[in-house]
Design a protein around this motif. Sequence first.
Motif, mmCIF file in Angstrom:
data_model
loop_
_atom_site.group_PDB
_atom_site.id
_atom_site.type_symbol
_atom_site.label_atom_id
_atom_site.label_comp_id
_atom_site.label_asym_id
_atom_site.label_seq_id
_atom_site.Cartn_x
_atom_site.Cartn_y
_atom_site.Cartn_z
ATOM 1 N N PHE A 15 -8.702 136.428 -6.106
ATOM 2 C CA PHE A 15 -7.649 135.499 -5.695
ATOM 3 C C PHE A 15 -6.861 136.096 -4.533
ATOM 4 O O PHE A 15 -6.868 137.307 -4.303
ATOM 5 N N PHE A 16 -6.177 135.214 -3.812
ATOM 6 C CA PHE A 16 -5.369 135.620 -2.668
ATOM 7 C C PHE A 16 -3.994 134.970 -2.740
ATOM 8 O O PHE A 16 -3.873 133.787 -3.069
ATOM 9 N N HIS A 119 -15.483 129.979 -6.096
ATOM 10 C CA HIS A 119 -14.830 130.495 -7.297
ATOM 11 C C HIS A 119 -13.465 131.123 -6.994
ATOM 12 O O HIS A 119 -12.771 131.550 -7.922
ATOM 13 N N LEU A 120 -13.091 131.190 -5.740
ATOM 14 C CA LEU A 120 -11.833 131.834 -5.360
ATOM 15 C C LEU A 120 -10.625 130.967 -5.704
ATOM 16 O O LEU A 120 -10.686 129.742 -5.698
ATOM 17 N N LYS A 121 -9.503 131.648 -5.967
ATOM 18 C CA LYS A 121 -8.231 130.984 -6.231
ATOM 19 C C LYS A 121 -7.202 131.469 -5.204
ATOM 20 O O LYS A 121 -7.254 132.615 -4.742
ATOM 21 N N PHE A 122 -6.253 130.579 -4.887
ATOM 22 C CA PHE A 122 -5.239 130.890 -3.885
ATOM 23 C C PHE A 122 -3.858 130.519 -4.392
ATOM 24 O O PHE A 122 -3.691 129.490 -5.052
ATOM 25 N N ILE A 123 -2.888 131.360 -4.070
ATOM 26 C CA ILE A 123 -1.483 131.092 -4.374
ATOM 27 C C ILE A 123 -0.742 130.987 -3.053
ATOM 28 O O ILE A 123 -0.854 131.870 -2.197
ATOM 29 N N CYS A 124 0.004 129.900 -2.882
ATOM 30 C CA CYS A 124 0.770 129.701 -1.648
ATOM 31 C C CYS A 124 2.200 129.307 -2.011
ATOM 32 O O CYS A 124 2.427 128.284 -2.648
ATOM 33 N N ALA A 189 -11.360 123.460 2.646
ATOM 34 C CA ALA A 189 -12.403 124.481 2.499
ATOM 35 C C ALA A 189 -12.675 124.854 1.049
ATOM 36 O O ALA A 189 -13.818 125.129 0.678
ATOM 37 N N PHE A 190 -11.618 124.883 0.215
ATOM 38 C CA PHE A 190 -11.769 125.414 -1.135
ATOM 39 C C PHE A 190 -11.432 124.427 -2.248
ATOM 40 O O PHE A 190 -11.681 124.714 -3.414
ATOM 41 N N GLY A 191 -10.879 123.296 -1.889
ATOM 42 C CA GLY A 191 -10.533 122.292 -2.892
ATOM 43 C C GLY A 191 -9.120 122.464 -3.411
ATOM 44 O O GLY A 191 -8.662 123.590 -3.637
ATOM 45 N N LYS A 192 -8.440 121.366 -3.592
ATOM 46 C CA LYS A 192 -7.043 121.391 -4.025
ATOM 47 C C LYS A 192 -6.858 122.055 -5.381
ATOM 48 O O LYS A 192 -5.847 122.716 -5.638
#
Length: 205
Positions: A15-16, A119-124, A189-192
């Motif tokens: 994750f990022f 499979h990546l997750k993102f926090i913004c 790019a990664f989906g909501k």
Amino acid sequence: MKINLPNNTIRLPDFFIIGAAKSATTSMYRLLTKSSEIYIPPQLKEPGFFCFKGKIKKRIENKFPDLWSTSITNLRDYVSLYEKAQNNQILGDATPEYLLFAKETIKNISLIYRQKKKHLKFICILRNPVDRAWSHYNHMIRDNYENQSFENAINNKIIKFRLKNGWHPAYDYLSYGLYYRNLTLYINAFGKKNIKIILLFITGT
């Protein structure tokens, strides 16, 4: 996450935390590092590899400290940040520039992760852009990276001059607050469903 390369297998973040700068990303980073289930490099919060990959770090001849000194630009050094992670830990990277340089970051993630990027997750974390810019500026003043007035520091001509001459993007106080376009690139790019958006509200004087 394990990534298979032609000659070996490496572990990279699951994750990022992609930003925004001065929107409590450091607080989030510190909170997550307290979990035994998560490993975020304790020696370097903002490696910036996926947006600065392959960049030649030009040393700037001025009296300010060199903001480029901690940036990671090659894969080997980046992978080494995670060598002490346990096999069962989730890996993370907290770099606010990933939102600012969305196009470059997404391109580099796609090149390295390939099919596994899904499979990546993102926090913004998003903050009022005006408050964000003012906090950003004061942070730079505090750490002796800035000597201009706020009005001068956010002047487009000064920002363009600095960036053209190789200054770190941290001097671009305005672009860090332009959320919509770059966040849309991540969603496309990664989906909501893989992006957690948090709105930060700070009250008081």
